[in-house]
Design an enzyme around this catalytic site. Structure first.
Site, mmCIF file in Angstrom:
data_model
loop_
_atom_site.group_PDB
_atom_site.id
_atom_site.type_symbol
_atom_site.label_atom_id
_atom_site.label_comp_id
_atom_site.label_asym_id
_atom_site.label_seq_id
_atom_site.Cartn_x
_atom_site.Cartn_y
_atom_site.Cartn_z
ATOM 1 N N CYS A 4 0.840 -1.206 0.000
ATOM 2 C CA CYS A 4 0.000 0.000 0.000
ATOM 3 C C CYS A 4 0.877 1.258 0.000
ATOM 4 O O CYS A 4 1.707 1.458 0.887
ATOM 5 C CB CYS A 4 -0.918 -0.013 1.217
ATOM 6 S SG CYS A 4 -1.783 1.548 1.464
ATOM 7 N N CYS A 7 0.654 3.406 3.179
ATOM 8 C CA CYS A 7 1.376 2.768 4.284
ATOM 9 C C CYS A 7 2.874 3.026 4.129
ATOM 10 O O CYS A 7 3.571 3.329 5.110
ATOM 11 C CB CYS A 7 1.114 1.266 4.323
ATOM 12 S SG CYS A 7 -0.492 0.810 5.019
ATOM 13 N N ASP A 30 -0.676 16.453 -1.914
ATOM 14 C CA ASP A 30 -1.102 15.599 -3.017
ATOM 15 C C ASP A 30 -0.147 15.818 -4.190
ATOM 16 O O ASP A 30 0.200 16.948 -4.528
ATOM 17 C CB ASP A 30 -2.546 15.921 -3.418
ATOM 18 C CG ASP A 30 -3.134 14.844 -4.314
ATOM 19 O OD1 ASP A 30 -4.089 14.178 -3.880
ATOM 20 O OD2 ASP A 30 -2.646 14.658 -5.455
ATOM 21 N N HIS A 46 -3.452 1.026 8.484
ATOM 22 C CA HIS A 46 -4.102 0.729 7.206
ATOM 23 C C HIS A 46 -5.577 0.405 7.404
ATOM 24 O O HIS A 46 -5.933 -0.592 8.027
ATOM 25 C CB HIS A 46 -3.416 -0.428 6.472
ATOM 26 C CG HIS A 46 -4.049 -0.679 5.137
ATOM 27 N ND1 HIS A 46 -3.650 -0.018 3.996
ATOM 28 C CD2 HIS A 46 -5.091 -1.459 4.764
ATOM 29 C CE1 HIS A 46 -4.416 -0.392 2.983
ATOM 30 N NE2 HIS A 46 -5.302 -1.275 3.431
ATOM 31 N N ASN A 85 -13.286 10.281 -0.759
ATOM 32 C CA ASN A 85 -13.812 9.402 -1.803
ATOM 33 C C ASN A 85 -13.865 7.986 -1.255
ATOM 34 O O ASN A 85 -12.884 7.498 -0.686
ATOM 35 C CB ASN A 85 -12.912 9.461 -3.042
ATOM 36 C CG ASN A 85 -12.973 10.811 -3.732
ATOM 37 O OD1 ASN A 85 -14.011 11.458 -3.745
ATOM 38 N ND2 ASN A 85 -11.853 11.253 -4.278
ATOM 39 N N GLY A 91 -14.526 7.209 -7.284
ATOM 40 C CA GLY A 91 -13.181 7.529 -7.779
ATOM 41 C C GLY A 91 -12.088 7.345 -6.753
ATOM 42 O O GLY A 91 -11.037 7.973 -6.844
ATOM 43 N N HIS A 96 -6.462 3.157 0.783
ATOM 44 C CA HIS A 96 -6.076 3.425 2.176
ATOM 45 C C HIS A 96 -6.790 4.737 2.476
ATOM 46 O O HIS A 96 -6.535 5.745 1.790
ATOM 47 C CB HIS A 96 -4.555 3.544 2.276
ATOM 48 C CG HIS A 96 -4.020 3.840 3.652
ATOM 49 N ND1 HIS A 96 -2.947 3.155 4.219
ATOM 50 C CD2 HIS A 96 -4.382 4.777 4.578
ATOM 51 C CE1 HIS A 96 -2.681 3.656 5.424
ATOM 52 N NE2 HIS A 96 -3.546 4.649 5.668
ATOM 53 N N HIS A 98 -8.244 8.195 3.116
ATOM 54 C CA HIS A 98 -7.590 9.499 3.137
ATOM 55 C C HIS A 98 -8.636 10.576 2.951
ATOM 56 O O HIS A 98 -9.650 10.365 2.285
ATOM 57 C CB HIS A 98 -6.515 9.604 2.047
ATOM 58 C CG HIS A 98 -6.999 9.240 0.684
ATOM 59 N ND1 HIS A 98 -7.136 7.925 0.284
ATOM 60 C CD2 HIS A 98 -7.389 10.002 -0.363
ATOM 61 C CE1 HIS A 98 -7.597 7.902 -0.961
ATOM 62 N NE2 HIS A 98 -7.771 9.155 -1.385
ATOM 63 N N HIS A 100 -9.105 14.399 1.533
ATOM 64 C CA HIS A 100 -8.530 15.497 0.758
ATOM 65 C C HIS A 100 -8.891 16.811 1.442
ATOM 66 O O HIS A 100 -10.059 17.034 1.768
ATOM 67 C CB HIS A 100 -9.119 15.536 -0.659
ATOM 68 C CG HIS A 100 -8.807 14.357 -1.510
ATOM 69 N ND1 HIS A 100 -7.837 14.371 -2.484
ATOM 70 C CD2 HIS A 100 -9.366 13.114 -1.558
ATOM 71 C CE1 HIS A 100 -7.810 13.196 -3.105
ATOM 72 N NE2 HIS A 100 -8.729 12.416 -2.557
HETATM 73 P P1 AMP Z 1 -8.458 9.228 -4.435
HETATM 74 O O1 AMP Z 1 -8.888 9.353 -5.871
HETATM 75 O O2 AMP Z 1 -9.431 9.852 -3.490
HETATM 76 O O3 AMP Z 1 -8.078 7.815 -4.074
HETATM 77 O O4 AMP Z 1 -7.174 10.127 -4.319
HETATM 78 C C1 AMP Z 1 -5.863 9.642 -4.298
HETATM 79 C C2 AMP Z 1 -4.958 10.828 -4.348
HETATM 80 O O5 AMP Z 1 -3.670 10.415 -4.005
HETATM 81 C C3 AMP Z 1 -4.878 11.497 -5.739
HETATM 82 O O6 AMP Z 1 -5.294 12.861 -5.629
HETATM 83 C C4 AMP Z 1 -3.400 11.369 -6.100
HETATM 84 O O7 AMP Z 1 -2.906 12.498 -6.783
HETATM 85 C C5 AMP Z 1 -2.749 11.177 -4.732
HETATM 86 N N1 AMP Z 1 -1.507 10.435 -4.734
HETATM 87 C C6 AMP Z 1 -1.255 9.224 -5.295
HETATM 88 N N2 AMP Z 1 0.008 8.836 -5.051
HETATM 89 C C7 AMP Z 1 0.572 9.820 -4.300
HETATM 90 C C8 AMP Z 1 1.861 10.013 -3.724
HETATM 91 N N3 AMP Z 1 2.850 9.104 -3.867
HETATM 92 N N4 AMP Z 1 2.092 11.145 -3.034
HETATM 93 C C9 AMP Z 1 1.124 12.071 -2.893
HETATM 94 N N5 AMP Z 1 -0.111 11.943 -3.408
HETATM 95 C C10 AMP Z 1 -0.385 10.841 -4.103
HETATM 96 ZN ZN ZN Z 2 -2.198 1.324 3.667
#
Ligand code: AMP
Ligand code: ZN
Length: 113
Positions: A4, A7, A30, A46, A85, A91, A96, A98, A100
């Protein structure tokens, strides 16, 4: 959950732009920002999505961390949006949980993730 990505970020196994951290939460920029301020608020443990979150204390910690980061970026007065989300249809790409945090500039120009 060694595969992940969040993680791995929480364990500092891969780099990220960390803006806030405490015992339970890590918050980082992000990688593909949709707004001038776009931070991800992530529990270190996680949990794959909001559907699997049962710990009310942790839920509160995520929201309070978002509030702190909003203040750090001086968007607490101008305004900000919190988005979780949940599931493929919404989307959710990273499995994991999160949150925004979006803010700054003109909200009409934000790309809502
Ligand atoms: P979601 O669509 O809600 O799952 O959002 C996932 C978010 O994680 C997206 O806005 C990506 O740009 C962001 N993301 C993915 N990988 C990374 C990373 N390594 N570092 C920072 N942000 C990331
Ligand atoms: Zn995780």
């Amino acid at each position: 959950m060694s595969e992940c990505i969040f993680c791995k970020i929480a364990k500092k196994q891969i780099p990220s732009d960390i803006v806030y951290e405490d015992e339970d939460i890590i918050a980082f920029k992000d990688i593909n920002p949709g707004a001038p301020v776009h931070i991800l608020i992530v529990p270190k443990v996680h949990i794959s999505s909001l559907n699997e979150l049962t710990d009310t204390e942790l839920a509160g910690k995520m929201i309070l961390a978002a509030k702190k980061v909003a203040k750090m970026y001086n968007i607490n007065k101008s305004g900000y949006k919190l988005i979780v989300n949940t599931g493929e249809g919404a989307g959710q790409l990273v499995r994991h949980i999160h949150m925004h945090l979006l803010g700054g500039g003109d909200k009409n120009k934000w790309r809502i993730p």
